[in-house]
Structures are given as structure tokens and as C-alpha cells.
Design a protein around this motif. Structure first.
Motif, PDB file in Angstrom:
ATOM      1  N   PHE A  15      89.517 -58.835   3.725  1.00 13.10           N
ATOM      2  CA  PHE A  15      88.062 -58.749   3.785  1.00 13.10           C
ATOM      3  C   PHE A  15      87.549 -57.473   3.124  1.00 13.10           C
ATOM      4  N   LEU A  16      88.396 -56.425   3.055  1.00 17.34           N
ATOM      5  CA  LEU A  16      87.989 -55.182   2.404  1.00 17.34           C
ATOM      6  C   LEU A  16      87.638 -55.428   0.931  1.00 17.34           C
ATOM      7  N   GLN A  17      88.402 -56.306   0.265  1.00 14.18           N
ATOM      8  CA  GLN A  17      88.112 -56.635  -1.127  1.00 14.18           C
ATOM      9  C   GLN A  17      86.768 -57.335  -1.243  1.00 14.18           C
ATOM     10  N   ALA A  18      86.498 -58.272  -0.334  1.00 17.80           N
ATOM     11  CA  ALA A  18      85.221 -58.989  -0.356  1.00 17.80           C
ATOM     12  C   ALA A  18      84.039 -58.036  -0.121  1.00 17.80           C
ATOM     13  N   ILE A  19      84.226 -57.062   0.782  1.00 18.85           N
ATOM     14  CA  ILE A  19      83.167 -56.074   1.026  1.00 18.85           C
ATOM     15  C   ILE A  19      82.907 -55.261  -0.244  1.00 18.85           C
ATOM     16  N   TYR A  20      83.976 -54.851  -0.907  1.00 20.44           N
ATOM     17  CA  TYR A  20      83.822 -54.084  -2.153  1.00 20.44           C
ATOM     18  C   TYR A  20      83.050 -54.896  -3.186  1.00 20.44           C
ATOM     19  N   TRP A  21      83.425 -56.158  -3.371  1.00 22.23           N
ATOM     20  CA  TRP A  21      82.713 -57.012  -4.332  1.00 22.23           C
ATOM     21  C   TRP A  21      81.225 -57.119  -3.977  1.00 22.23           C
ATOM     22  N   LYS A  22      80.937 -57.278  -2.693  1.00 21.36           N
ATOM     23  CA  LYS A  22      79.545 -57.430  -2.252  1.00 21.36           C
ATOM     24  C   LYS A  22      78.739 -56.173  -2.537  1.00 21.36           C
ATOM     25  N   GLY A  26      77.294 -57.605  -5.679  1.00 20.90           N
ATOM     26  CA  GLY A  26      76.309 -58.429  -4.975  1.00 20.90           C
ATOM     27  C   GLY A  26      76.808 -59.795  -4.576  1.00 20.90           C
ATOM     28  N   GLU A  27      78.090 -60.086  -4.793  1.00 19.89           N
ATOM     29  CA  GLU A  27      78.682 -61.376  -4.421  1.00 19.89           C
ATOM     30  C   GLU A  27      79.925 -61.132  -3.565  1.00 19.89           C
ATOM     31  N   TRP A  28      80.176 -62.074  -2.621  1.00 19.98           N
ATOM     32  CA  TRP A  28      81.346 -61.942  -1.771  1.00 19.98           C
ATOM     33  C   TRP A  28      82.643 -62.241  -2.533  1.00 19.98           C
ATOM     34  N   ILE A  29      82.555 -63.156  -3.492  1.00 17.37           N
ATOM     35  CA  ILE A  29      83.720 -63.516  -4.294  1.00 17.37           C
ATOM     36  C   ILE A  29      83.368 -63.312  -5.761  1.00 17.37           C
ATOM     37  N   VAL A  30      84.161 -62.523  -6.481  1.00 15.34           N
ATOM     38  CA  VAL A  30      83.961 -62.284  -7.912  1.00 15.34           C
ATOM     39  C   VAL A  30      85.260 -62.621  -8.629  1.00 15.34           C
ATOM     40  N   TYR A  31      85.187 -63.534  -9.601  1.00 12.57           N
ATOM     41  CA  TYR A  31      86.373 -63.887 -10.384  1.00 12.57           C
ATOM     42  C   TYR A  31      86.423 -62.973 -11.595  1.00 12.57           C
ATOM     43  N   SER A  32      87.245 -61.948 -11.506  1.00  8.64           N
ATOM     44  CA  SER A  32      87.253 -60.890 -12.514  1.00  8.64           C
ATOM     45  C   SER A  32      88.096 -61.220 -13.743  1.00  8.64           C
ATOM     46  N   TYR A  33      88.812 -62.351 -13.721  1.00  9.44           N
ATOM     47  CA  TYR A  33      89.662 -62.697 -14.861  1.00  9.44           C
ATOM     48  C   TYR A  33      88.922 -63.481 -15.946  1.00  9.44           C
ATOM     49  N   GLU A  34      87.636 -63.725 -15.726  1.00 11.58           N
ATOM     50  CA  GLU A  34      86.762 -64.353 -16.721  1.00 11.58           C
ATOM     51  C   GLU A  34      87.311 -65.691 -17.200  1.00 11.58           C
ATOM     52  N   ASP A  35      87.762 -65.782 -18.472  1.00 10.84           N
ATOM     53  CA  ASP A  35      88.182 -67.079 -19.006  1.00 10.84           C
ATOM     54  C   ASP A  35      89.655 -67.377 -18.757  1.00 10.84           C
TER      55      ASP A  35
END
Length: 346
Positions: A15-22, A26-35
């Protein structure tokens, strides 16, 4: 209750990762690998196993014993074998399905390491089987020593020696440097091309093309501080492509082509993907039958002048002409090129 507690602890850490993304995005889940993503069918299993680029069993060869050890594990621990085998197979499949299967600059398959506790059962089963007879024990102990040495040697080359080139390894280059602590600068060609003339002498050398650019007054050349003569070909971000110099095929009697050029860089280009490419293309009409290239800045450290050649084997398919050209795929450096020559030989 213990399983529930373990799940809560694991969830709180994740959950610490989700808090950081938020907080940051501004989102709970961020897909950082793009394509980037997974290709499940078929995965890149052969590459993951054997590729010179990042093959698991190439750079950690002792794990060959773990792969074979599943057959011994099936007899040794039949009650545990199904779950261990399914887990190891699933880990291998998921690792191989990732589109960037070489996982950046890793030495071998770093994504396999987290599954090693389960692979260790198969490795242990193999060693128990090998230890049952003296001949097996001596044969596989000797192989283990060699495999461990190779793995440590690769680690040394990756972190200090410099002969391991992350994300760029090829089979031809790997064979050249394997087990050595010093290498010839010329071998860096084989990070880009796998063609190599191994004969003692070239025979029946036939000149096909020569250009010193002194009479070229197009925008492709410049008279400012030429490499030699009065003008040189210029490759930079504003002029990324040279003209394609067309050369008639020398015929099937000449199986090898050598291209030579003298060049100078304004400064060192360190990003391999941005280095200026020296390209030979064999063409039939407008169709490319075969092409090979080397990256110029691999072979120069500063602004010194360097002459470089590379050999290319003619394709078995018929072709009617060659093209020789230079391309800058993204570097901000300027490359001056002169004394371009192309020869055929046997």
C-alpha cells in the motif's frame, strides 16, 4: 489467522507504493512501463534460455543442473514435485512473456532470481543423483567448477573488466571475449555484425568504389577542417543521412565485400543507440536482400582521426547492386567522414 496476518502485513507494505502514486501522480495505480507489456503466446523462452544478450543458462550455466533436476525431483519427492514444477514453469513463462525479456542492463535473467528458492529443490535433487556414483560425482563436480568460474568471470566483466556490454551482447562477440581479460578494440564490430572474414589473406581484390568528397559541393559535405583533402562528408543531427552510394554487384565470384572509411568525431558519443552507423546494403531492385552495419563511435574515444573497415559476406540470394551509407539515429555530435572505399575479394 496466521495467513490472514501475513496477508495484512504484505498488503500494508504494498500500500506504500499506492500512497506514493496518489501523492505524486494523483492516481492510486500508475502503470509506469508505458507501452511495455506481456506477450503470452508465444513467450520468449528460447531467448531467455540461450540468448547471448541475456540468456539465463548462458550467464548462470550451473542452473542447467536445476532444469534437468526436475526429472530427479519427480522420483525423489513425488508429493512436492507437482507444485514445485508448476511454480517454476509459471515463473519461467511469466519472465519470458515480458516484451523487454532481457530486463534492461541485467547480466543474464535477473527476473528469475526470485524463484530460485523453488528451483533449489530441483538443483538439490540433481546433486543427490550425481553423488550416488563416483563417476557422476567427478564429472558433474568438474562441470560445476567450470560453470561457477564462468559466472564469476562474467560478474567481473560486467562490473569491472568491461568485456560484458549490457543489452548489446551478441554470440559472435561473446565467443571472441569468452574467458579473456583483455580484448582487441576491433572485436567491438561484432556487437553490430556477425560477419567475419577469417582467412589468412584476401585474394583477387577488386576495387568497386572510392570517394574522397573533394569534388562534392552538395550540402552533404563541408570544407571546414576536413579529415583529409579539401572536403569531408558531414553527419550530424541536422544531416542525419548521407547519400546512398550505389555500387554495381561484382558478381557471384566475389563472396566478400570490405568497406573502409576514415572518420573523426567532434566528441565521444556514449549512447550506443545514438552512434553513427556505417551501413552496407545488398539490394535487388528496391528490395533489401541483406544489410550489415557497424557503429563508428565504438572505435574512437575522442576527436582523433580513425580509419575503420568491416567485412560483409555477400548473400546467397541474387542481388544487383550495393548501397553504402551513413546514418545518425539521434546523436548531437558531428562526424566527419572521408576516404570511403569499397572492395570485393575472395
Amino acid at each position: 489467522s496466521q495467513i490472514l496476518l501475513a496477508a495484512c502485513v504484505a498488503a500494508s507494505v504494498m500500500f506504500l507504493q499506492a500512497i506514493y502514486w496518489k501523492l505524486v501522480a494523483g492516481e492510486w495505480i500508475v502503470y509506469s512501463y508505458e507501452d511495455q507489456g506481456f506477450t503470452w503466446f508465444p513467450p520468449h523462452i528460447e531467448d531467455v534460455f540461450w540468448s547471448a544478450k541475456a540468456g539465463w543458462l548462458v550467464y548462470a550455466p550451473i542452473m542447467i543442473f536445476a532444469v534437468v533436476g526436475h526429472f530427479m525431483l519427480m522420483k525423489k519427492l513425488p508429493e512436492l514435485f507437482p507444485v514445485i514444477f508448476i511454480y517454476c514453469l509459471a515463473a519461467l513463462w511469466i519472465t519470458s512473456a515480458w516484451d523487454i525479456w532481457w530486463y534492461g542492463g541485467s547480466l543474464g535473467q535477473r527476473a528469475m532470481v526470485q524463484s530460485y528458492p523453488l528451483w533449489a529443490f530441483a538443483l538439490g535433487a540433481f546433486w543427490q543423483w550425481a553423488g550416488q556414483r563416483n563417476l557422476r560425482r567427478w564429472v558433474f563436480s568438474g562441470l560445476a567448477v567450470v560453470f561457477i568460474y564462468l559466472n564469476l568471470w562474467w560478474c567481473h566483466q560486467a562490473h569491472y573488466g568491461g568485456l560484458f556490454v549490457a543489452e548489446q551482447m551478441t554470440r559472435r562477440y561473446m565467443i571472441k571475449v569468452l574467458g579473456r581479460f583483455d580484448a582487441e578494440r576491433d572485436w567491438l564490430k561484432f556487437l553490430d555484425t556477425r560477419d567475419e572474414f577469417t582467412g589468412n589473406d584476401r585474394r583477387d581484390i577488386k576495387p568497386l568504389f572510392a570517394e574522397n568528397f573533394d569534388r562534392d559541393t552538395t550540402g552533404a559535405t563541408s570544407s571546414e577542417s576536413p579529415v583529409s583533402g579539401i572536403r569531408s562528408l558531414i553527419i550530424d543531427s541536422a544531416r542525419p543521412f548521407s547519400p546512398a552510394y550505389n555500387i554495381k554487384s561484382p558478381g557471384s565470384d566475389y563472396p566478400w565485400i570490405r568497406a573502409t572509411a576514415t572518420f573523426q568525431c567532434s566528441q565521444k558519443e556514449w549512447e550506443w543507440w545514438a552512434m553513427t552507423q556505417f551501413i552496407i546494403r545488398f539490394k535487388s531492385g528496391d528490395q533489401i536482400v541483406k544489410d550489415r552495419m557497424v557503429r563508428l563511435q565504438r572505435h574512437i574515444d575522442g576527436s582523433e582521426i580513425k580509419t575503420l573497415f568491416f567485412d560483409t559476406k555477400a548473400p546467397k540470394k541474387p542481388y544487383d547492386h550495393l548501397e553504402v551509407l551513413f546514418w545518425n539515429p539521434g546523436s548531437n555530435t558531428t562526424v566527419k567522414i572521408d576516404e570511403l572505399q569499397v572492395e570485393a575479394f575472395r
